[in-house]
Design an enzyme around this catalytic site. Structure first.
Site, PDB file in Angstrom:
ATOM      1  NE  ARG A 112      -3.871  -0.159   2.058  1.00 26.63           N
ATOM      2  CZ  ARG A 112      -4.823   0.082   2.943  1.00 26.63           C
ATOM      3  NH1 ARG A 112      -4.953  -0.692   4.010  1.00 26.63           N
ATOM      4  NH2 ARG A 112      -5.651   1.089   2.774  1.00 26.63           N
ATOM      5  CG  ASP A 306     -13.661   1.716   4.192  1.00 26.74           C
ATOM      6  OD1 ASP A 306     -12.782   1.710   3.301  1.00 26.74           O
ATOM      7  OD2 ASP A 306     -13.459   2.195   5.331  1.00 26.74           O
ATOM      8  CE  LYS A 333      -9.612   2.833   0.504  1.00 25.26           C
ATOM      9  NZ  LYS A 333      -9.200   3.786   1.532  1.00 25.26           N
TER      10      LYS A 333
HETATM   11  C1  S3P Z   1     -10.030   5.562   7.183  1.00 25.04           C
HETATM   12  C2  S3P Z   1     -10.082   6.241   6.009  1.00 25.04           C
HETATM   13  C3  S3P Z   1     -10.336   5.609   4.710  1.00 25.04           C
HETATM   14  C4  S3P Z   1     -10.916   4.208   4.865  1.00 25.04           C
HETATM   15  C5  S3P Z   1     -10.221   3.410   5.928  1.00 25.04           C
HETATM   16  C6  S3P Z   1     -10.285   4.120   7.270  1.00 25.04           C
HETATM   17  C7  S3P Z   1      -9.745   6.311   8.426  1.00 25.04           C
HETATM   18  O1  S3P Z   1      -9.123   5.527   4.021  1.00 25.04           O
HETATM   19  O2  S3P Z   1     -10.863   3.516   3.638  1.00 25.04           O
HETATM   20  O3  S3P Z   1     -10.823   2.134   6.057  1.00 25.04           O
HETATM   21  O4  S3P Z   1      -9.981   5.778   9.523  1.00 25.04           O
HETATM   22  O5  S3P Z   1      -9.288   7.450   8.312  1.00 25.04           O
HETATM   23  P1  S3P Z   1      -8.607   6.771   3.119  1.00 25.04           P
HETATM   24  O6  S3P Z   1      -8.839   7.975   3.900  1.00 25.04           O
HETATM   25  O7  S3P Z   1      -7.163   6.544   2.858  1.00 25.04           O
HETATM   26  O8  S3P Z   1      -9.440   6.701   1.873  1.00 25.04           O
END
Ligand code: S3P
Length: 419
Positions: A112, A306, A333
């Site tokens: 990632r 998500d 992801k």
């Molecule tokens: C999250 C933000 C999201 C999400 C992840 C949790 C967080 O990711 O997909 O499961 O807790 O800030 P991104 O902000 O990188 O899209």
């Protein structure tokens, strides 16, 4: 069919933040309804390695905060397991602390991209080493002496935004962080309650450095991203009716509810209330035989990022053509979720086409059974499990354990609701 009423487990994003912010606050913190999923336990383990006293008692977590500048240099490598939120947010905190620390995670984390966080942290003056120009783990951070930043984020990401807000607490002046599209704002809400000086004007966030954060008691609302699997199971399974209690309804997270309503899904919010600055309510969901297709694009994506895997499943059971686009973030992801959904739904006989930034799904399809490659991704596993109750043929997951990352007790809950 699914029938019943249950109390939803705690929100993953909020649980992570509660442990992190408590750890860098001064004083005793109590976190209730904490999500005891593997991801959040990874966060606890990392902060314990930095000298924070964290005790778990049932669904409560007690954190004796070390203060903003009180974390200790970890003697061990910090292992974030499968958790992107842990590594990205923690980088922001480590950047402000005067010691070096090395971060690793599992095979999924190793793929990632981290440059989205390490690049702006370097602009703030932080020294960072990592594979491929600090894009991949292991990442080593040498923290301390940060300059303020005025940064326009190229990706819509709450993880990047949060890392930068956290680093800004330690900077030499006021920082400005600009979002392209509003992403989840739990960091802003919770940090303010800890005494941070954060100002939000539309998509611009200003953060003033502070000397200290002050301890809080935090109640973690239920995780709408986990509720999504029960919502979809209920909508597509004949005669189902479920009440999900205690769902976090922060509007930066409720894209799934808007989409379900657009698809004609039978969902109602009841008993809305504000708890610790976060909106909470109960959801009444009913089987909906006449679901219709929808289009999901740019502006709503961060509000349901998500939930897209399970929305793709829902779309196979809706009349018409559902288009999901502008969702290229799904490729980075826990797995490449575009490929995971398209390949697996094809195995089950769905009419689905892969796009560079999403997918096109034609419903309503009668799906076969089959074996799903979950890529050890919790949300892919749960998305496909929703089909098991309505389908005549069995859908088998190649891995069920990955679900413990975000939803321990998932299958027991489904069992208790199945009538
Ligand atoms: C999250 C933000 C999201 C999400 C992840 C949790 C967080 O990711 O997909 O499961 O807790 O800030 P991104 O902000 O990188 O899209």
């Amino acid at each position: 069919m699914l029938r019943g009423c249950f109390e939803l487990i705690g929100d993953k994003s909020i649980s992570h933040r509660a442990v992190m912010f408590s750890s860098i606050s001064k004083g005793h913190n109590k976190i209730s309804n904490f999500l005891m999923g593997e991801d959040c336990l990874s966060t606890i383990s990392c902060f314990r390695k930095m000298g924070v006293d964290i005790q778990i008692d049932g669904k409560n977590v007690y954190v004796k905060g070390n203060g903003l500048y009180g974390l200790k240099r970890p003697e061990d490598i910090l292992d974030v397991g499968n958790s992107g939120t842990t590594i990205r947010l923690m980088m922001g905190i480590l950047a402000g602390n005067k010691f070096d620390a090395t971060l690793i995670g599992d095979d999924s984390i190793a793929k990632r991209p981290m440059k989205r966080v390490t690049d702006p942290l370097k602009l703030m003056g932080c020294n960072i080493e990592g594979n491929d120009d600090s894009n991949y783990t292991p990442i080593k951070i040498y923290g301390g002496n940060l300059n303020a930043i005025d940064y326009h984020m190229p990706v819509a990401s709450a993880q990047v935004k949060s890392a930068l807000i956290l680093a800004s607490l330690y900077a030499n002046d006021t920082s400005f962080i600009h979002e392209k599209i509003k992403s989840r704002n739990h960091t802003e809400i919770m940090l303010k309650s800890f005494g941070a000086d954060i100002n939000i004007e539309n998509l611009k966030i200003s953060v003033k450095p502070v000397n200290e954060l002050f301890s809080q008691d935090i109640y973690v609302p239920g995780d709408i991203s986990s509720a999504a699997f029960i919502i979809v199971s209920t909508l597509i399974t004949k005669d189902s009716e479920v009440i999900i209690k205690n769902v976090g309804l922060n509007e930066t997270r409720t894209g799934i509810i808007d989409v379900v309503k657009n698809m004609n899904g039978n969902i109602e919010i009841i008993n809305e209330r504000l708890v610790g600055g976060e909106l909470v309510g109960d959801l009444l969901v009913r089987y909906t035989p006449n679901l219709c297709a929808t289009t999901i694009d740019k502006d709503i994506i961060p509000r349901l990022i998500d939930e897209i895997p399970v929305i793709a499943v829902l779309a196979t059971q809706a009349e018409g053509t559902t288009i999901i686009k502008d969702a290229q973030e799904l490729k980075v992801k826990e797995s490449n979720r575009i490929k995971a959904m398209v390949d697996n739904l094809k195995i089950l006989g769905a009419n689905i086409e892969e796009l560079e930034d999403g997918m096109i799904i034609k419903g309503k399809a009668k799906l076969n059974g089959g074996k799903i490659n979950t890529f050890k991704d919790h949300r892919i596993a749960m998305a496909f499990s929703t089909l098991n109750l309505m389908s005549d043929e069995k859908i088998k997951l190649d891995n069920e354990d990955c679900i413990n990352v975000s939803f321990p007790g998932y299958f027991d809950l489904i069992k208790s609701l199945t009538k």
